[in-house]
Every structure is written in C-alpha cells, then in structure tokens.
Design an enzyme around this catalytic site. Structure first.
Site, PDB file in Angstrom:
ATOM      1  N   SER A 166       0.690  -1.342  -0.024  1.00  0.00           N
ATOM      2  CA  SER A 166      -0.064   0.033  -0.172  1.00  0.00           C
ATOM      3  C   SER A 166       0.942   1.252  -0.082  1.00  0.00           C
ATOM      4  O   SER A 166       1.726   1.524  -1.020  1.00  0.00           O
ATOM      5  CB  SER A 166      -0.814  -0.054   1.250  1.00  0.00           C
ATOM      6  OG  SER A 166      -1.805   0.836   1.156  1.00  0.00           O
ATOM      7  N   GLU A 258      -9.529  -4.125  -6.610  1.00  0.00           N
ATOM      8  CA  GLU A 258      -9.166  -3.073  -5.942  1.00  0.00           C
ATOM      9  C   GLU A 258      -9.147  -1.595  -6.563  1.00  0.00           C
ATOM     10  O   GLU A 258      -8.996  -1.720  -7.816  1.00  0.00           O
ATOM     11  CB  GLU A 258      -7.409  -2.982  -5.688  1.00  0.00           C
ATOM     12  CG  GLU A 258      -7.300  -4.223  -4.478  1.00  0.00           C
ATOM     13  CD  GLU A 258      -5.798  -4.061  -4.060  1.00  0.00           C
ATOM     14  OE1 GLU A 258      -5.577  -2.776  -3.689  1.00  0.00           O
ATOM     15  OE2 GLU A 258      -5.003  -4.865  -4.238  1.00  0.00           O
ATOM     16  N   HIS A 288      -7.627  -5.373  -0.811  1.00  0.00           N
ATOM     17  CA  HIS A 288      -6.269  -4.576  -0.918  1.00  0.00           C
ATOM     18  C   HIS A 288      -5.342  -5.045   0.360  1.00  0.00           C
ATOM     19  O   HIS A 288      -5.631  -5.379   1.294  1.00  0.00           O
ATOM     20  CB  HIS A 288      -6.733  -3.201  -0.154  1.00  0.00           C
ATOM     21  CG  HIS A 288      -5.729  -2.042  -0.074  1.00  0.00           C
ATOM     22  ND1 HIS A 288      -4.724  -1.612  -1.305  1.00  0.00           N
ATOM     23  CD2 HIS A 288      -4.816  -1.602   0.787  1.00  0.00           C
ATOM     24  CE1 HIS A 288      -3.856  -0.982  -0.967  1.00  0.00           C
ATOM     25  NE2 HIS A 288      -3.819  -0.700   0.194  1.00  0.00           N
TER      26      HIS A 288
END
Length: 328
Positions: A166, A258, A288
């Site tokens: 991320s 996502e 995610h």
C-alpha cells in the site's frame, strides 16, 4: 511459469469461503467507517491513535520467529527473523502500509515474518515518519536513510531486497526512483503489494463500487491531503509517472477488485517499457494488501509461495549483477 520474471499471472485458485466472508465484513464495516472518519485531520488523528494502541498489543508469531526492536518503542523499527538458518549476509528492507498515517512494523508482522521465511534472510521493518504531522518527503528521507544504513552495516546492494504494501509500496517505488536519480547502487529486487502509485488529482472510477475495503473517495481525499503544495505528477509523489530505466526486477501484486488495480497495472507497463522485468500478479476478488490477512485467508498464504518463486527467479537470472552495473 517457474523461473520467469517478466510475466502476467492471474492465479486461478477458487475463492475461499474465508475470503468471501471477510470481503463481506469489510464492505459492511471498514469501508463505510473510513468514508465517515477520513474527512479531516482530526478524524485521521483519531483513527491513527486507535490503531496505534492496537499495535502495542503483541501480535502472536510462531515460536521460530524472533523480533528484535532497534529503538525500544513498542511500534518502532524491528528486525524479524523466521528461523535460525537465515543468510545473515542478506536482508529485506520492508515499508509497512497504512495510507501514510496508520500502522507500524508491529501491525505488519503477518507479512514480515513470512517474507523472512521465503526470502531466507532477516527483514528490517522500518518505522518511518508519517502524516498528519510529517510529509511524504520526510517518509522518503527515512527510507533512503534506512537503505544507506544497511549498506553502511556491510550489506552489498545485490544482497538487499526492498518491499512494501500500500503506502509502503508507494515508498518502495519512490525509493527505487530516488536511488537511481542519485546514482546510488540498486537493490537486487523489489516486491510491491497493492502499491498506492498515483497520488495525482485523477479521480478513481475503476472498481469504485467493487472494492470491498477502500473507499475511492477517501483515497482521492488522502492523495490531495498528502500532496498539498507538491507537484502531484512528480514521480517521487506519484510513481506511476516515473521513468523506470535502470531499476531492478519488480513483483507487483494486486487484487482484481481494488480501486488501485489500474495504477498498479500502469506501473508494470511503465517499467516494462523501460526494460525492467516485472512479475505482475492480479488475484481474483482479493482485497487491498491481502497478504496481511495470511493468518486468516488461505489465498494470502499462497501469495508468499509466489513471492518465493519470484525471488528464486531473480537469483537464478543473475539480475543483481545486472542491476549493479546499470546503476554504476
């Protein structure tokens, strides 16, 4: 596909019931809560404090895993070793995710100890500075300092891997680009799990409703918040706009539903145009940064086998030497 580095993979595993249930739970809880709370700095601070308190609770790890703190802080930087038979001459530098205001090395142990196991080396999980107090520039400075610190400890660049999920995936990409731009030696490979690669003002529309976890509107808001006063198309701010010439092999993992999926694809294509070997994996209906769910979701455990295969392919290809010569 064993041994291949430049390849697209869409794993055909059946969706487990655990993943289906978790997707439903997140869609009904995490997604609406983030849409409600992440609207101003006060909300960010409150969420950050709550998650920080949770991060102070010791997460269970297997008996063969050793956690060594470097600074004494409960959520600070740490060395993670999954076993006693690791190659201590090699290291993996890990940047945790959390949208640049959440989480810590402690919250991401389900990822870091498994990476230590499959990479067969210790993992250094960095506690870098985050918002809302600190800026993207300060986060990148911490990442660069950590990499230089590993070199100063005697690790050869070819024996270093950089990875992150991320926001940590964003930091991984930005660090690689910054290392190249400054003429520093490159690591042997990089692994990006659901990297947040586009912080520009382009509104996200793909998977806006399909993503079970992330609210596209809140991702857009955070991007505007962290890039205020910056050129949001600067590659160190939005790596999707980067020139990847001279970078080492990369693995990019994302979920098919996502909101970040398309920017992850764009990074893969951009890197390939520059001659970088990219293993791009798109996992069907995975949320995610799903690797962090490895204690619960079987697909999240499977992804570490794929990471192991990628790292073995990097080692077999002789890519570290090529990467070093490209950076010289």
């Amino acid at each position: 596909m064993a041994g291949e580095l430049d390849v697209d993979i869409r794993p055909a595993y059946p969706i487990s019931w655990r993943a289906s249930v978790l997707n439903g739970l997140m869609r009904g809880t995490a997604k609406p809560l983030s849409a409600l709370l992440i609207r101003h700095d006060m909300g960010i601070s409150c969420v950050s404090r709550v998650v920080s308190l949770g991060g102070r609770l010791p997460l269970p790890v297997p008996r063969h895993v050793a956690i060594d703190k470097t600074d004494g802080k409960p959520c600070g930087s740490e060395w993670v070793r999954a076993g006693d038979d690791l190659d201590e001459s090699k290291v993996l530098l890990y940047f945790h995710g959390g949208a640049y205001f959440l989480c810590s090395p402690a919250t991401h142990r389900p990822i870091t100890w498994r990476l230590s196991e499959v990479a067969r080396r210790p993992v250094f999980a960095l506690d870098y500075r985050q918002g809302p107090i600190h800026s993207l520039k300060e986060s990148l400075a911490d990442a660069m300092e950590a990499y230089q610190g590993l070199l100063d400890r005697g690790f050869a660049p070819k024996d270093v891997i950089i990875a992150g999920d991320s926001a940590g995936g964003h930091l991984t990409l930005a660090t690689l680009l910054a290392l190249r731009d400054r003429g520093m030696p490159m690591p042997s490979a990089a692994v990006c799990l659901s990297p947040w690669a586009d912080l520009s003002d382009v509104r996200r529309r793909v998977n806006r409703w399909a993503d079970p976890m992330l609210s596209a509107g809140r991702v857009d808001w955070l991007a505007r918040r962290w890039t205020a006063g910056l050129d949001c198309e600067d590659p160190l701010v939005s790596p999707v706009y980067g020139d990847y010439t001279g970078l080492p092999p990369m693995m990019i993992v994302t979920g098919s539903t996502e909101v970040l999926r398309d920017e992850d694809r764009r990074v893969a294509l951009q890197a390939r145009r520059a001659g970088v070997k990219v293993t791009y994996e798109e996992w069907r209906r995975m949320p995610h940064a799903f690797a962090i769910l490895a204690d619960i979701v079987p697909e999240a455990r499977m992804v570490f086998r794929h990471i192991e295969r990628f790292l073995e392919a990097v080692a077999a290809s002789g890519a570290p030497e090529e990467s070093d010569s490209a950076a010289a």
